[in-house]
Motif scaffolding. Structure first.
Motif, PDB file in Angstrom:
ATOM      1  N   ASN A 143       1.056  -1.231  -0.023  1.00 45.34           N
ATOM      2  CA  ASN A 143       0.203   0.077  -0.050  1.00 45.34           C
ATOM      3  C   ASN A 143       1.212   1.413  -0.196  1.00 45.34           C
ATOM      4  N   GLY A 163       5.706   5.770   3.690  1.00 39.52           N
ATOM      5  CA  GLY A 163       5.069   4.027   3.507  1.00 39.52           C
ATOM      6  C   GLY A 163       4.974   3.314   4.666  1.00 39.52           C
ATOM      7  N   ASP A 165       2.285   2.311   8.226  1.00 40.21           N
ATOM      8  CA  ASP A 165       0.531   2.279   7.695  1.00 40.21           C
ATOM      9  C   ASP A 165       0.560   1.969   9.316  1.00 40.21           C
ATOM     10  N   ARG A 213      -3.042   4.493   1.663  1.00 39.78           N
ATOM     11  CA  ARG A 213      -1.393   4.523   2.118  1.00 39.78           C
ATOM     12  C   ARG A 213      -1.651   3.496   3.341  1.00 39.78           C
TER      13      ARG A 213
END
Ligand code: CA
Length: 615
Positions: A143, A163, A165, A213
């Motif tokens: 994602n 990045g 998450d 994301r």
């Protein structure tokens, strides 16, 4: 990802159009619950040209009391009353377009979680760990870049998406327990589909969806469930003041007055004291509240009742959906005052023990106390916020440990801020900040001096209120003294595969960093069970000769903290502190386990804060 939960979220609103005419494409909130204390619910329906259509409820439990059109032809606001005895159900509405074409809108009313209204908020029992989700741990590299969202991953850019998450946070929940942390405050997790610098989360483009994301709504629920299992609560960062400039509303305003300043950028004056100032001009007050933060964050007009209701229902929806323990309210004094009272009132009516902490970044306790629930103010105003951030004490902590002791410098700064607590209805409801994502981190803030750092954190963990620390402060993370946002929000080491240093596993840490992590872990693990800190009285003695002594005590525990800000060791003469000692004769250092007789003048090394349990 939890497939079952994903499927559920997909089904919350199912809209079927039987003809090609105008039809409802989206409903906010996407679902609701039966058995709420307030039976009213206002749906915002969106669809091309739906505004002049009509709606009928097919459920006997759900009555439409009013339908309001927006200024745009594409919105309908539908006021519902849900019968107190209604069972969970899918409500069918029949929508009739102006040309007579009909379509059905299905709307889910769910059962609430067990004891949902009794949920406990956070309090001084807790220690709060602040995370910027994009920068903590990358649990799902698939994602990092998402097709339908503007910004792709760019781990090298300080203001890019890195990045991190929700999956990364969920994976590392045990780490927070090891640190003694009991609440997680994540900076906003909602979709921020801005063209650049969207990583921080304060420019939402969908108030009902987690940014893809960071994961899905189901991932947020999963994170919360995992945290709850470990006794950790989730604090949601609520941003009612503004949205992102790429929010769909900016391309199709529901009403002409939806955004302050005619939807054109015009800056706020940041004169937050205009709220309390008895001499403030209307011009200043107006500019403060309706001016925008930055051009990319349009300022919401919460005086519009449709928008105010939208925002209030939004936070209730997240509390119920993600099983939250608290709400942190961004840019508190920039919001409309009437809105703030209405919002806290509605949330606390629904969840009487919920926590709501406002961010009033003032160095003046009088200004902050003005906002606390129950404060008797000169103008009769009560915002209803049970908790507020304590910025005066945040500043005082750094000054106290950085300064050489004098009559008006050093530890006396702590003493003086606390002496102003008479202004607050509930000083224990203040959230104490070692550092946050908007300021120079603690370690560079104390000139990279480990002794000062430990003194600051020991004070934070043992004085009154709710301590909060930014991720990485336990690792002496350091972005330099100027507080550049992109740099201070650096990636947590160990959160990315291939990281040379892994702080989750304690790999590759320098001796200093390992010592800091161990120190924080021991201090806050002890605090987790220290009831005198959670709910006890505070008694302190004015600093003298560089020594500040205070006591925390309740029926079951008595704690003494001794801060020595001098460059030399002292031996504590306890005779002055008889009131706090209350007849106790022995002390045990809570971090080292060493035991002392108070009569023996306990040795307090230079530049340290020592915590003792007394008996
Ligand atoms: Ca990721």
């Amino acid at each position: 990802m939890n497939l079952k939960a994903t499927a559920l979220f997909g089904l919350l609103v199912s809209i079927s159009s039987q003809t090609a005419g105008a039809a409802v494409d989206r409903v906010d909130p996407p679902n609701w619950w039966v058995g709420m204390s307030d039976p009213s619910l206002q749906l915002m329906m969106y669809g091309n040209d739906i505004g002049s259509g009509s709606l009928v409820s097919k459920s006997g439990d759900v009555t439409i009391s009013q339908v309001t059109r927006g200024d745009s032809p594409n919105y309908l606001f539908v006021d519902l009353t849900i019968d107190a005895s209604a069972d969970p159900q899918t409500v069918e509405f029949l929508y009739t377009a102006p040309d007579g074409a009909t379509s059905e809108v299905s709307y889910l009313l769910q059962a609430r979680r067990e004891n949902s209204s009794d949920r406990q908020g956070f309090s001084a029992r807790d220690a709060v760990y602040l995370i910027m989700p994009d920068r903590f741990a990358n649990g799902d590299t698939s994602n990092d870049t998402v097709d339908h969202l503007h910004e792709s991953a760019d781990g090298q850019h300080p203001y890019g998406r890195h990045g991190g998450d929700l999956a990364g946070i969920t994976k590392n929940l045990d780490y927070f327990t090891q640190l003694g942390m009991t609440q997680l405050w994540m900076t906003p997790v909602l979709e921020n589909n801005q063209k650049d610098s969207s990583y921080h989360g304060y420019a939402a483009t969908d108030l009902y969806r987690v940014d893809a994301r960071l994961g899905s709504n189901a991932d947020y629920v999963e994170l919360s469930r995992g945290a709850r299992k470990r006794g950790i609560g989730i604090i949601h960062d609520f941003v009612p003041n503004h949205i992102g400039s790429e929010h769909p509303w900016m391309y199709d305003l529901p009403t002409n007055d939806w955004i302050n300043r005619d939807a054109e950028f015009s800056p706020t004056n940041h004169r937050r004291e205009a709220h309390q100032d008895p001499y403030a001009s209307d011009f200043d007050k107006e500019e403060m509240i309706t001016g925008w933060f930055v051009p990319t964050m349009p300022d919401l007009n919460q005086q519009n009742p449709l928008l105010a209701t939208y925002l209030i229902q939004n936070i209730i929806w997240w509390i119920e959906t993600a099983d939250l323990s608290g709400v942190r309210v961004d840019t508190w004094p920039y919001n409309d005052r009437t809105f703030l009272s209405a919002f806290t009132g509605r949330v606390l009516a629904e969840y009487p023990n919920m926590s709501i902490v406002g961010e009033e970044w003032s160095m003046n306790p009088a200004t902050i106390s003005y906002w606390q629930k129950g404060k008797q103010n000169h103008d009769g105003y009560d915002s209803g916020a049970p908790q507020l951030m304590d910025f005066p004490l945040q500043q005082a902590i750094r000054e106290a440990v950085n300064e050489e002791e004098r009559w008006d410098k050093g530890l006396v700064k702590l003493y003086q801020v606390l002496a102003d607590d008479f202004l607050y209805p509930d000083p224990m409801g203040l959230m104490l900040i070692a550092d946050n994502h908007d300021m120079t981190r603690l370690y560079p803030g104390v000139d990279e001096n480990f002794d000062r750092y430990k003194m600051a954190m020991t004070f934070l963990a043992t004085t009154r209120g709710i301590p909060q620390m930014l991720y990485g402060t336990e690792l002496l993370m350091n972005a330099g003294p100027n507080g550049d946002h992109g740099r201070l929000r650096a990636d947590f080491p160990g959160g990315w595969s291939g990281d040379r240093i892994d702080a989750f596993k304690g790999k590759g840490l320098s001796d200093d960093v390992a010592a800091a992590q161990d120190f924080i872990s021991k201090l806050f693990t002890w605090r987790r069970d220290a009831t005198a800190i959670h709910n006890g009285e505070l008694l302190h003695f004015a600093p003298r000769d560089g020594i500040y002594v205070y006591f925390r005590f309740n029926e079951e525990q008595r704690v003494m903290v001794v801060m020595n800000n001098e460059p030399n060791t002292v031996h504590l003469d306890s005779s002055r502190y008889a009131q706090g000692l209350a007849g106790t004769t022995r002390a045990r250092n809570v971090l080292t386990g060493d035991r002392y007789k108070l009569a023996d003048r306990i040795r307090i090394p230079a530049k340290t804060a020592q915590v003792f349990e007394l008996d």
